[in-house]
Motif scaffolding. Structure first.
Motif, PDB file in Angstrom:
ATOM      1  N   ALA A 223      14.878  10.093  -9.424  1.00  0.00           N
ATOM      2  CA  ALA A 223      14.436  10.099  -8.032  1.00  0.00           C
ATOM      3  C   ALA A 223      15.040   8.913  -7.278  1.00  0.00           C
ATOM      4  N   LYS A 224      15.065   9.000  -5.968  1.00  0.00           N
ATOM      5  CA  LYS A 224      15.589   7.920  -5.137  1.00  0.00           C
ATOM      6  C   LYS A 224      14.582   6.777  -5.098  1.00  0.00           C
ATOM      7  N   PRO A 225      14.979   5.551  -5.455  1.00  0.00           N
ATOM      8  CA  PRO A 225      14.029   4.431  -5.447  1.00  0.00           C
ATOM      9  C   PRO A 225      13.673   4.019  -4.027  1.00  0.00           C
ATOM     10  N   LEU A 226      12.435   3.626  -3.851  1.00  0.00           N
ATOM     11  CA  LEU A 226      11.919   3.187  -2.555  1.00  0.00           C
ATOM     12  C   LEU A 226      11.080   1.939  -2.769  1.00  0.00           C
ATOM     13  N   LYS A 227      11.433   0.867  -2.069  1.00  0.00           N
ATOM     14  CA  LYS A 227      10.727  -0.393  -2.223  1.00  0.00           C
ATOM     15  C   LYS A 227       9.360  -0.314  -1.546  1.00  0.00           C
ATOM     16  N   GLY A 228       8.344  -0.762  -2.238  1.00  0.00           N
ATOM     17  CA  GLY A 228       6.984  -0.744  -1.711  1.00  0.00           C
ATOM     18  C   GLY A 228       5.985  -1.220  -2.744  1.00  0.00           C
ATOM     19  N   GLU A 229       4.734  -1.277  -2.345  1.00  0.00           N
ATOM     20  CA  GLU A 229       3.668  -1.761  -3.213  1.00  0.00           C
ATOM     21  C   GLU A 229       3.084  -0.623  -4.040  1.00  0.00           C
ATOM     22  N   VAL A 230       2.802  -0.923  -5.290  1.00  0.00           N
ATOM     23  CA  VAL A 230       2.133   0.015  -6.186  1.00  0.00           C
ATOM     24  C   VAL A 230       0.967  -0.700  -6.861  1.00  0.00           C
ATOM     25  N   ILE A 231       0.158   0.070  -7.560  1.00  0.00           N
ATOM     26  CA  ILE A 231      -0.978  -0.485  -8.287  1.00  0.00           C
ATOM     27  C   ILE A 231      -0.509  -0.961  -9.651  1.00  0.00           C
ATOM     28  N   LYS A 232      -0.779  -2.257  -9.948  1.00  0.00           N
ATOM     29  CA  LYS A 232      -0.409  -2.847 -11.225  1.00  0.00           C
ATOM     30  C   LYS A 232      -1.678  -3.305 -11.936  1.00  0.00           C
ATOM     31  N   VAL A 233      -1.987  -2.638 -13.012  1.00  0.00           N
ATOM     32  CA  VAL A 233      -3.214  -2.930 -13.767  1.00  0.00           C
ATOM     33  C   VAL A 233      -2.835  -3.603 -15.078  1.00  0.00           C
ATOM     34  N   PRO A 234      -3.312  -4.839 -15.337  1.00  0.00           N
ATOM     35  CA  PRO A 234      -3.020  -5.493 -16.621  1.00  0.00           C
ATOM     36  C   PRO A 234      -3.677  -4.745 -17.777  1.00  0.00           C
ATOM     37  N   VAL A 235      -2.977  -4.689 -18.887  1.00  0.00           N
ATOM     38  CA  VAL A 235      -3.469  -3.993 -20.079  1.00  0.00           C
ATOM     39  C   VAL A 235      -3.487  -4.991 -21.220  1.00  0.00           C
ATOM     40  N   SER A 236      -4.614  -5.074 -21.909  1.00  0.00           N
ATOM     41  CA  SER A 236      -4.727  -5.975 -23.052  1.00  0.00           C
ATOM     42  C   SER A 236      -4.381  -5.240 -24.327  1.00  0.00           C
ATOM     43  N   VAL A 304      -1.288   8.919  -1.485  1.00  0.00           N
ATOM     44  CA  VAL A 304       0.129   8.824  -1.143  1.00  0.00           C
ATOM     45  C   VAL A 304       0.824  10.142  -1.498  1.00  0.00           C
ATOM     46  N   GLU A 305       1.758  10.564  -0.659  1.00  0.00           N
ATOM     47  CA  GLU A 305       2.508  11.791  -0.914  1.00  0.00           C
ATOM     48  C   GLU A 305       3.245  11.698  -2.242  1.00  0.00           C
ATOM     49  N   THR A 306       3.359  12.838  -2.917  1.00  0.00           N
ATOM     50  CA  THR A 306       3.918  12.839  -4.276  1.00  0.00           C
ATOM     51  C   THR A 306       5.347  12.305  -4.312  1.00  0.00           C
ATOM     52  N   GLU A 307       6.210  12.787  -3.432  1.00  0.00           N
ATOM     53  CA  GLU A 307       7.603  12.344  -3.444  1.00  0.00           C
ATOM     54  C   GLU A 307       7.719  10.855  -3.118  1.00  0.00           C
ATOM     55  N   THR A 308       6.913  10.382  -2.180  1.00  0.00           N
ATOM     56  CA  THR A 308       6.923   8.955  -1.852  1.00  0.00           C
ATOM     57  C   THR A 308       6.431   8.131  -3.034  1.00  0.00           C
ATOM     58  N   ALA A 309       5.380   8.616  -3.693  1.00  0.00           N
ATOM     59  CA  ALA A 309       4.860   7.898  -4.854  1.00  0.00           C
ATOM     60  C   ALA A 309       5.872   7.836  -5.979  1.00  0.00           C
ATOM     61  N   ILE A 310       6.577   8.930  -6.203  1.00  0.00           N
ATOM     62  CA  ILE A 310       7.597   8.949  -7.250  1.00  0.00           C
ATOM     63  C   ILE A 310       8.718   7.965  -6.930  1.00  0.00           C
ATOM     64  N   SER A 311       9.124   7.892  -5.662  1.00  0.00           N
ATOM     65  CA  SER A 311      10.174   6.946  -5.279  1.00  0.00           C
ATOM     66  C   SER A 311       9.695   5.508  -5.441  1.00  0.00           C
ATOM     67  N   LEU A 312       8.444   5.236  -5.085  1.00  0.00           N
ATOM     68  CA  LEU A 312       7.898   3.877  -5.247  1.00  0.00           C
ATOM     69  C   LEU A 312       7.850   3.481  -6.720  1.00  0.00           C
ATOM     70  N   LEU A 313       7.386   4.395  -7.556  1.00  0.00           N
ATOM     71  CA  LEU A 313       7.314   4.094  -8.988  1.00  0.00           C
ATOM     72  C   LEU A 313       8.703   3.950  -9.598  1.00  0.00           C
ATOM     73  N   THR A 314       9.658   4.730  -9.118  1.00  0.00           N
ATOM     74  CA  THR A 314      11.029   4.604  -9.624  1.00  0.00           C
ATOM     75  C   THR A 314      11.583   3.214  -9.337  1.00  0.00           C
ATOM     76  N   PHE A 315      11.349   2.715  -8.133  1.00  0.00           N
ATOM     77  CA  PHE A 315      11.818   1.366  -7.791  1.00  0.00           C
ATOM     78  C   PHE A 315      11.140   0.313  -8.661  1.00  0.00           C
ATOM     79  N   GLN A 316       9.839   0.462  -8.881  1.00  0.00           N
ATOM     80  CA  GLN A 316       9.117  -0.523  -9.691  1.00  0.00           C
ATOM     81  C   GLN A 316       9.566  -0.484 -11.149  1.00  0.00           C
ATOM     82  N   VAL A 317       9.846   0.703 -11.656  1.00  0.00           N
ATOM     83  CA  VAL A 317      10.329   0.817 -13.041  1.00  0.00           C
ATOM     84  C   VAL A 317      11.665   0.091 -13.194  1.00  0.00           C
ATOM     85  N   LEU A 318      12.559   0.277 -12.237  1.00  0.00           N
ATOM     86  CA  LEU A 318      13.845  -0.412 -12.290  1.00  0.00           C
ATOM     87  C   LEU A 318      13.677  -1.921 -12.188  1.00  0.00           C
TER      88      LEU A 318
END
Length: 399
Positions: A223-236, A304-318
């Motif tokens: 997917a096309k990456p899109l810069k933005g804020e996502v939810i980051k939950v710490p995992v122990s 958040v719209e699905t395509e927008t969410a996928i782009s946001l997560l793609t950017f964060q993964v990278l």
């Protein structure tokens, strides 16, 4: 109205014709990772210049017989002989090739990827080709395919010309070429590569040899990456929550040496540098830097719209991958545990690319294609699981 009807009929007819041709090609040239060009998969027809050459030869023959001009008749015979010789030479030149596909690297839908085609000469020195063990004759062992070759994707009008037999760094014996062929996809997902058309009209351009090859390969389009804020939950770490003493011991064992500090009461004696104590009498202890990184789960709000969410997560993964962090994904039907590395990054990006597009091996199909109240229940379940992990993390930190 009539023009619209004609357009619809034309589209349906072309689609029907294309499906019939594709079905015939599947039987004639089955999919394979490598192909040898033979009589079964090579097609030959005269070019426009070739048809004009044939018509001119026939006209010369008719004029020569009509006016009883033997020289003109002889010239027509010579031209027709050239046509026949060129037919065999063009086919033999094209049949000296063997092609092999190379793995196609994934790319994003707003970019273009490159498919590298390895072109190998079949008549190698010693009588064997790189793709097969068939022996060739002594007369053709040193011959190589020459001329221009044109590559294009089946059904597309864009052509990519290449020169065969070109010298590589002055080495005339170089018999393998890698042809870069661009490929683009405007949507994310996993797609099967279309057939690749190769054509050549060497030496005189009177005939055109071509083939349509299927390499049975797939391409992953991120997917096309899109810069933005996502939810980051710490995992122990679950093991450290169940047995804190074992986790502390393993943490000390896996820690790296950082520096030496003065000894304080209550610190473990196994960290005292006894050599330094015996040498100077100064009590110092070793300080370790814990290399364990914080693990996070990446997610996006359900509103958040699905395509927008996928782009946001793609950017964060990278971004997380470039920083070398441990991260996971928790969004709709995707549930990937935190990890790191190129394989994990490819797994996350592929899961995002396949979400609600094609079947994905990383999806929990219990959440697929939910609408209305079911979608709200699914998002509520995701938020609940994230809240539980956050609560567990806070309890572990408090203890």
């Amino acid at each position: 109205m009539i023009s619209i009807f004609k357009r619809i009929v034309k589209q349906r007819f072309s689609h029907r014709l294309l499906s019939l041709v594709t079905r015939w090609l599947d039987k004639r040239i089955p999919p394979a990772s490598q192909h040898r060009l033979t009589m079964n998969n090579i097609f030959v027809l005269p070019t426009g210049f070739g048809w004009a050459f044939i018509i001119m030869s026939l006209c010369l023959f008719l004029l020569g017989t009509n006016y009883q001009n033997n020289l003109m008749v002889l010239l027509s015979y010579i031209l027709l002989s050239v046509m026949l010789l060129t037919l065999f030479y063009t086919h033999q030149n094209f049949a000296r090739l063997a092609v092999k596909s190379t793995p196609l690297a994934p790319f994003h839908c707003h970019q273009s990827g490159t498919f590298y085609l390895a072109v190998v000469q079949q008549d190698m020195p010693g009588g064997k080709s790189n793709l097969s063990n068939d022996s060739g004759s002594k007369d053709t062992q040193s011959k190589q395919c020459r001329g221009h070759i044109v590559a294009s994707w089946f059904g597309h009008k864009t052509h990519y010309p290449f020169i065969l037999g070109a010298k590589d760094n002055g080495n005339a014996q170089h018999t393998t070429q890698r042809l870069p062929i661009p490929i683009t996809h405007r949507t994310r997902g996993v797609y099967t590569l279309p057939r690749l058309t190769l054509a050549c009209d060497f030496p005189l351009g009177l005939y055109k040899c071509w083939t349509h090859l299927d390499f049975s390969a797939e391409v992953v389009v991120y997917a096309k990456p899109l810069k933005g804020e996502v939810i980051k939950v710490p995992v122990s770490n679950d093991e450290s929550e169940q047995n804190p003493s074992n986790a502390a011991t393993s943490s000390q064992r896996s820690s790296d040496f950082h520096s030496l500090t003065d000894y304080k009461e209550g610190q473990p004696l196994n960290r005292v540098v006894w050599k330094q104590v015996a040498k100077s009498g100064d009590w110092v202890v070793k300080e370790f830097a814990d290399p364990e990184q914080l693990k996070q789960l990446l997610s996006v709000d359900a509103n958040v719209e699905t395509e927008t969410a996928i782009s946001l997560l793609t950017f964060q993964v990278l971004e997380q991958s470039q920083q070398g962090n441990h991260f996971g994904l928790k969004y709709q039907s995707i549930d990937i545990e935190p990890s790191s590395g190129e394989t994990h990054t490819h797994q996350c990006l592929t899961a995002l690319a396949c979400l609600r597009n094609t079947s994905s091996p990383f999806e929990n199909h219990g959440y697929i294609n939910r609408t209305g109240n079911n979608a709200q229940e699914a998002s509520h379940a995701i938020k609940t699981s994230l809240a539980k992990k956050t609560k567990t993390m806070s309890k572990a930190a408090g203890s």
